[in-house]
Design an enzyme around this catalytic site. Structure first.
Site, mmCIF file in Angstrom:
data_model
loop_
_atom_site.group_PDB
_atom_site.id
_atom_site.type_symbol
_atom_site.label_atom_id
_atom_site.label_comp_id
_atom_site.label_asym_id
_atom_site.label_seq_id
_atom_site.Cartn_x
_atom_site.Cartn_y
_atom_site.Cartn_z
ATOM 1 N N SER A 280 39.077 42.040 41.573
ATOM 2 C CA SER A 280 39.700 43.182 42.197
ATOM 3 C C SER A 280 38.728 44.081 42.964
ATOM 4 C CB SER A 280 40.393 44.032 41.128
ATOM 5 O OG SER A 280 39.448 44.597 40.252
ATOM 6 N N LYS B 89 33.888 52.170 43.698
ATOM 7 C CA LYS B 89 35.233 51.582 43.633
ATOM 8 C C LYS B 89 36.220 52.713 43.341
ATOM 9 C CE LYS B 89 37.744 47.853 41.206
ATOM 10 N NZ LYS B 89 37.666 46.792 40.175
ATOM 11 N N SER C 73 36.399 40.657 37.894
ATOM 12 C CA SER C 73 36.602 41.499 39.087
ATOM 13 C C SER C 73 35.331 41.992 39.772
ATOM 14 C CB SER C 73 37.466 42.712 38.727
ATOM 15 O OG SER C 73 38.818 42.357 38.666
#
Lengths: 488, 95
Positions: A153, A78, A177
């Site tokens: 997210s 990420k 997330s």
């Protein structure tokens, strides 16, 4: 079986046994990213050159009988994790030009285990969002339906893993997330107990809630990745100094006698009936294997969304004050004075949702409002934690749906923050309490995946991974792949 | 607890953010939506519950007071938006 259909564990074993090289595997995934990611937008940066160097180094290490336990296996990070020499943007204009001078501890640990980094995945800006639509680099599409969001997210990580563009990815979870996008994309994702994984080099959103974890197709692969992410780190004072658990050794354990609590609050009257049914069916499968199911209540959990939307913005407003346009990141053109430099750099560098949360947090912490908002929220936070503590006196695992809804349409909630915030109604309480929890694929509704959430007591990652693995041995929801792309 | 545009402008200044006149009304209304959702907290009976700032009951470990940082100037200066002679450049602060 194509290389991209193999699990992380199978790829690790295959490279170790010499069935294929790390270079072959890495080139295969890079080719898939090149071919398909234009449709998904799941990557912000693809680090092809470095990935191939790492793959060649892994192949050489294998020939010398060296290399870590994940030698040569490619994954994606990420874009919230700092990667030395590679842009680390946090999906924000603020960090669009930020080349990190160091590696996050998670990146470092996985690198030492032999991991090859394919690239950096898209996300909501500064991890603030539940749809991946707040990214400066544009929204990510859900591989099960390109008109829908992947969740957020960690939406880029979830979409990339679901679409077989990477066998696994790292994610972070502040209010859901990892788990919510895992649910919406049909993969498995785990948020560990707070303090299990170092936060050093992971760009901070809300420091008392943020935790990194693995995202992969199965519980087994999550266990393998998690094993190589955890451990004390003196660079993060909240990272616990305790013996590392072995998540892999308990995976196959019998779950006969495991007590699963179903909180009535996770099955409210207005919950989508199909999601409730899929969740109950998944839990019935665990019951078939000997688990005992009991009803429980977590009465304060209904206040977890308002509690979170005081605490998380308050911490964010403090954390994001570091972006001042002076030392790194975005700076506005021709500032007239220092105040103008701060204000315009921040206003032009941050997106709308980030600015909204900074304003809410600053207000909640400001003189005259601190007691009414921040202190009150911290007290309710304890009530929520105490609810879980009471429940775990009676049960081993708590289960329910991960998300109250399926993947929703792109743009459907973009102008309505409150509705968007409710996407995390079942995941947020876990972060407030600091507990470990995972989401695993439990079935499909109208061709869209449904996630089932398993919450464990503190440091019981092994137990929820064990239950999820037993479920996945008996079902094949986690092996389903979206058909958007076809094979290469 | 509804807030008005003056409060928004004051809070924006504290946060070193600019809210333009045309955006102020919308920002105020969005923030009021969020704050009215957050106001559900007022119904909670918290009595003398101690505030919980951190999820785990652990003490912050203290390290030995010795210098461990290395000189990273050469690595961090190149990523600054403006620098000269190993110093960060900002608009003139002192006349």
């Amino acid at each position: 079986m194509s290389l991209h259909d193999k699990s992380l564990t199978q790829l690790r074993d295959g490279i170790q046994q010499g069935d294929f090289s790390s270079r072959e595997v890495t080139e295969h995934f890079l080719a898939r990213i090149k071919k398909h990611d234009a449709q998904l937008n799941s990557f912000i940066s693809v680090t092809e050159e470095r990935a191939l160097q790492q793959a060649d180094a892994a192949d050489q290490a294998r020939q010398k009988n060296q290399g870590g336990v994940l030698n040569g296996v490619p994954i994606a990070h990420k874009d919230i994790f700092c990667t030395r020499g590679i842009r680390t943007s946090c999906a924000s204009r603020m960090l669009d030009n930020f080349i990190s001078p160091y590696d996050a501890t998670v990146v470092d640990k996985l690198g030492n285990a032999g991991i090859v980094t394919l690239g950096k995945t898209n996300m909501d800006e500064f991890a603030m969002g539940s749809s991946n639509e707040t990214s400066f680099y544009g929204p990510v599409k859900n591989p099960w339906d390109l008109e829908r969001v992947p969740g957020g997210s960690s939406g880029g990580s979830a979409a990339a893993v679901a679409a077989r563009l990477a066998p696994a990815a790292t994610g972070t979870d502040t209010g859901g997330s990892i788990r919510q996008p895992a649910a919406l994309c049909g993969i498995t994702g785990l948020k560990p107990t707070y303090g299990t994984v170092s936060r050093w080099g992971m760009i901070a959103f809300a420091s008392s809630l943020d935790q990194a974890g693995p995202m992969a197709r199965s519980a087994e692969d999550c266990a393998l990745l998690l094993q190589n992410m955890v451990g004390h780190d003196e660079k993060d004072s909240t990272c616990l100094n305790r013996a590392v658990d072995n998540y892999l050794s308990d995976l196959d354990n019998d779950i006969n006698g495991l007590t699963i609590g179903l909180p009535e609050e996770f099955f409210p009257a207005d919950l989508n009936g199909n999601i409730a049914d899929v969740t109950r069916k998944a839990i019935a499968e665990l019951e078939k294997q000997g688990a005992k199911v009991v009803s429980i209540s977590l009465p304060s959990v209904k206040l977890s969304v308002p509690t979170y939307y005081v605490i998380a913005p308050a911490e964010a407003s403090s954390n994001l004050s570091r972006f001042d346009g002076v030392r790194y990141g975005y700076r506005c053109e021709d500032p007239s004075d220092l105040m103008d430099l701060y204000k315009r750099s921040r206003s032009e560098g941050f997106g709308d949702e980030v600015k909204r949360r900074i304003l809410v947090g600053t207000y909640a912490l400001s003189h005259g409002y601190y007691d009414a908002y921040y202190l009150k929220a911290q007290k309710v936070r304890r009530l929520i934690r105490d609810d879980f503590a009471r429940a775990f006196e009676k049960v081993d695992v708590i289960a329910g749906p991960t998300s109250p809804e399926l993947a929703f349409g792109l743009g459907a909630k973009k102008d309505d923050p409150i509705t968007m915030y409710m996407a995390d109604v079942f995941t947020i309480a876990v972060n407030l309490a600091g507990l470990p929890a995972l989401s695993m694929p439990g079935g499909f509704i109208d061709g869209l995946p449904v996630g089932v959430q398993l919450i464990g007591n503190y440091f019981r990652e092994g137990q929820i991974l064990n239950a999820a693995h037993r479920f996945q041995l008996a079902t094949d929801w986690h092996t389903q792949a979206p058909t958007f792309a076809g094979d290469i | 607890m509804a807030i008005n545009q003056d409060t928004i402008l004051r809070v924006a200044h504290l946060a070193r953010l600019q809210v333009s006149e045309q955006d102020c009304e919308e920002t105020t209304s969005r923030l009021n939506d969020i704050l009215s959702m957050v106001d559900q907290l007022q119904q909670a009976d918290v009595g003398d519950i101690a505030p919980m700032a951190h999820p785990l009951d652990v003490h912050q470990p203290l390290r030995q007071d010795i210098i461990t940082e290395t000189d990273i100037r050469a690595e961090v200066m190149p990523i600054a938006p403006a620098q000269e002679d190993n110093c960060y450049l900002v608009p003139r602060v002192i006349e």
